[in-house]
Structure formats: C-alpha cells, structure tokens
Design an enzyme around this catalytic site. Structure first.
Site, short mmCIF file in Angstrom:
data_model
loop_
_atom_site.label_atom_id
_atom_site.label_comp_id
_atom_site.label_asym_id
_atom_site.label_seq_id
_atom_site.Cartn_x
_atom_site.Cartn_y
_atom_site.Cartn_z
N ASP A 284 0.92 -1.02 -0.08
CA ASP A 284 0.03 0.04 0.01
C ASP A 284 1.02 1.15 -0.06
O ASP A 284 1.84 1.41 0.91
CB ASP A 284 -1.09 -0.14 1.39
CG ASP A 284 -1.65 -1.19 1.32
OD1 ASP A 284 -2.11 -1.75 0.09
OD2 ASP A 284 -1.85 -1.93 2.41
N ASP B 233 4.14 -0.17 -8.56
CA ASP B 233 3.79 0.61 -9.65
C ASP B 233 3.61 2.33 -9.31
O ASP B 233 3.20 2.90 -10.20
CB ASP B 233 2.22 0.59 -10.23
CG ASP B 233 1.24 0.68 -8.98
OD1 ASP B 233 1.42 0.12 -7.85
OD2 ASP B 233 0.50 1.50 -8.91
N THR C 242 2.75 -10.38 -10.03
CA THR C 242 1.74 -10.43 -9.04
C THR C 242 0.47 -10.13 -9.53
O THR C 242 0.27 -9.96 -10.70
CB THR C 242 2.06 -9.52 -7.76
OG1 THR C 242 1.88 -8.26 -7.93
CG2 THR C 242 3.80 -9.49 -7.56
N GLU C 243 -0.63 -10.35 -8.54
CA GLU C 243 -1.66 -10.19 -9.34
C GLU C 243 -1.91 -8.65 -9.50
O GLU C 243 -2.57 -8.20 -10.61
CB GLU C 243 -2.80 -10.18 -8.22
CG GLU C 243 -3.35 -12.00 -7.83
CD GLU C 243 -2.58 -12.60 -7.25
OE1 GLU C 243 -1.51 -12.27 -6.33
OE2 GLU C 243 -3.13 -13.73 -6.85
N TYR C 244 -1.29 -7.83 -8.56
CA TYR C 244 -1.39 -6.23 -8.61
C TYR C 244 -0.46 -5.80 -9.86
O TYR C 244 -0.77 -4.81 -10.71
CB TYR C 244 -0.96 -5.58 -7.47
CG TYR C 244 -2.04 -5.20 -6.40
CD1 TYR C 244 -3.11 -6.20 -5.78
CD2 TYR C 244 -2.60 -4.12 -6.63
CE1 TYR C 244 -3.94 -5.88 -5.46
CE2 TYR C 244 -3.85 -3.61 -5.41
CZ TYR C 244 -4.30 -4.65 -4.91
OH TYR C 244 -5.49 -4.26 -4.17
N GLU C 245 0.51 -6.50 -10.22
CA GLU C 245 1.50 -6.16 -11.13
C GLU C 245 0.66 -6.20 -12.46
O GLU C 245 0.76 -5.39 -13.47
CB GLU C 245 2.65 -6.99 -11.06
CG GLU C 245 3.81 -6.71 -12.26
CD GLU C 245 4.90 -7.47 -11.81
OE1 GLU C 245 5.18 -8.25 -10.83
OE2 GLU C 245 5.85 -7.35 -12.66
C1 LIG Z 1 -2.08 -3.82 -2.91
S1 LIG Z 1 -2.04 -5.39 -2.21
C2 LIG Z 1 -0.65 -6.43 -3.02
C3 LIG Z 1 -0.89 -7.79 -3.06
C4 LIG Z 1 0.42 -8.74 -3.64
N1 LIG Z 1 1.44 -8.59 -3.20
C5 LIG Z 1 0.20 -8.34 -5.18
O1 LIG Z 1 1.21 -7.66 -5.54
O2 LIG Z 1 -0.70 -8.62 -5.95
C6 LIG Z 1 -1.10 -5.34 -0.50
C7 LIG Z 1 -1.35 -6.58 0.36
O3 LIG Z 1 -0.56 -6.21 1.62
C8 LIG Z 1 -1.46 -6.64 2.79
N2 LIG Z 1 -0.80 -6.06 3.86
C9 LIG Z 1 -0.81 -4.53 3.84
N3 LIG Z 1 -0.11 -4.23 4.97
C10 LIG Z 1 0.40 -5.37 5.82
C11 LIG Z 1 1.13 -5.44 6.90
N4 LIG Z 1 1.30 -4.53 7.63
N5 LIG Z 1 1.07 -6.83 7.31
C12 LIG Z 1 0.83 -7.84 6.27
N6 LIG Z 1 0.29 -7.61 5.16
C13 LIG Z 1 -0.02 -6.31 4.68
C14 LIG Z 1 -2.57 -6.26 2.41
O4 LIG Z 1 -3.75 -6.92 3.33
C15 LIG Z 1 -2.81 -6.56 0.84
O5 LIG Z 1 -3.26 -7.92 0.63
#
Ligand SMILES: C[S@@+](CC[C@H](N)C(=O)[O-])C[C@H]1O[C@@H](n2cnc3c(N)ncnc32)[C@H](O)[C@@H]1O
Length: 214
Positions: free
Chosen positions: A116, A152, A189-192
């Site tokens: 995030d 990104d 990754t999914e987001y990528e």
């Molecule tokens: C934007 S998504 C990206 C998911 C994956 N890495 C991808 O690239 O497709 C960020 C993920 O990180 C997890 N996340 C955010 N902060 C976290 C934390 N402090 N500890 C563990 N997971 C966390 C969120 O729940 C979310 O599933």
C-alpha cells in the site's frame, strides 16, 4: 484491498496444511516444520498468493513463507496452492509482528510487492519501506539479507530509494520500467498484472544489508 470475510474462510483455516496457525511457536524452528534447512524467503503482503506460489514452484531449493494480514485473502492464497507444494507456508499476520515469528538470521530474503503506497505525506511511517520497518528487517536478517521490492507507485518508489540509501543499504538492479528492461525471470503478481495492463510502468529494486560493511 479490503475483502469481506467469506463463509468458507474458517473451514479453510481448519483444513489447509499451508496455513500456519501458531507462527510464534515456530520461531527459530521453521526448518523443523519444513523438514529441511533450505534458505527461507518471505513475502510481506502476499495477497492472493500468485507470486509466492509460482516462486515456490520454480525454486524447490528455497522455503517460502507469505505473510498477509487479511484473513480471507490469506485463505484464498492457501486455496490457490497445490497440495504437493511442500516448500511454502502462509501466515495470517502483520509485518509489525515479524520479530515474533522469526529468529534473527532465520530469513535471508524479503519480497515486498506492491505494498500500500499510503499516499498522504502524513502517513509515511506506515509505508513498508519506511526506515522504522527497515530497522525491523535488519534485526530479522541478523548479519545480512536482501529485499526485493516492486511497485507501480512512483512516489513510493522515490520515497523508498531515499529510505534505503539513507539507511546504509546497497542498491542494485534498479529499474524504472521493469517490463521494458532486460531483467529476466520476473514473476508477476496479481497487482502487477492489473497495473501493467493499464499501461503503468513497474518500478523495481534490490536492496542488500550487510552489518559488517557498516
Ligand atoms: C496492494 S496489495 C498487493 C498484494 C500482492 N503483493 C500483489 O502484488 O498482488 C497489498 C497487500 O498487503 C497486505 N498488507 C498490507 N499491510 C500489511 C501488513 N502490515 N502486514 C501484512 N500484510 C499487509 C494487504 O492486506 C494486501 O493484501
């Protein structure tokens, strides 16, 4: 990414062998759980698990552990793993508790993929590449270790470069447009996939920490 808790999540927790229920109890003993002493790589915020699943499939000589703080998402990631994938485990947990899960020196590499961005300036301490987190990662590594980071988000990438450099990490393989670069072996990754299909460039770097070189 907020996902509503699904009815099947509890059942998945009960039955899926890839979900680790008591990570604190494995601190310093992950090799016993895996049944071997292969290196351990972790992914923070592993989402629905595409990256960790494929990484584990392609690298049988490594043990992978994904950490994800949303229960339904980590249960989805567990569902997406094949039963025969013995070199991957998932933790429903928060990076804040990293040092409760692992002994210093137990992890050699961390992947941070599309975390995030926490775009408002006042939120900078929540970004997973903020130096408060870097201090945690260094403690986790003990003497040395590496972080592979992709995003990104240009502002997050700039912020991260400054954090790593200001904290004594060695940077290499920096890319401002990964998919147009000559980097080989990228695992999407999914987001990528989502962001690159919209035409956004993907930023990537490798950061290495070595206590002896400080
Ligand atoms: C934007 S998504 C990206 C998911 C994956 N890495 C991808 O690239 O497709 C960020 C993920 O990180 C997890 N996340 C955010 N902060 C976290 C934390 N402090 N500890 C563990 N997971 C966390 C969120 O729940 C979310 O599933």
């Amino acid at each position: 990414m907020r996902v509503r808790k699904k009815a099947w999540t509890a059942a998945e927790y009960e039955s899926n062998p890839h979900l680790c229920h008591n990570p604190e109890e494995h601190k310093g003993k992950w090799s016993e759980l895996f049944g071997n002493s292969k290196p351990i790589y972790i992914e923070i915020g592993c989402g629905k698990g595409r990256f960790i699943s494929k990484s584990a499939y392609l690298n049988e000589d490594i043990n992978f552990i994904g950490i994800e703080r949303q229960s339904t998402i980590v249960a989805t990631a567990a569902r997406n793993l094949a039963p025969e994938q013995k070199n991957v485990m998932l933790i429903h947990g928060d990076v804040e508790n990293l040092l409760e899960f692992f002994e210093p020196g137990e992890v050699q590499r961390i992947y941070i993929n599309f975390c995030d961005p926490w775009p408002k300036k006042k939120w900078y301490k929540r970004r997973l590449t903020y130096r408060g987190f870097l201090a945690k990662y260094k403690e986790l590594f003990g003497g040395s270790g590496e972080i592979f980071f992709k995003t990104d988000n240009r502002i997050l990438f700039e912020f991260s470069l400054n954090e790593f450099c200001g904290d004594g990490w060695n940077l290499s393989n920096i890319s401002l447009d990964l998919h147009s670069s000559d980097f080989e072996g990228n695992i999407m990754t999914e987001y990528e996939e989502k962001f690159s299909s919209k035409g956004f460039p993907i930023y990537r770097l490798e950061a290495r920490w070595n206590k002896k070189q400080q």
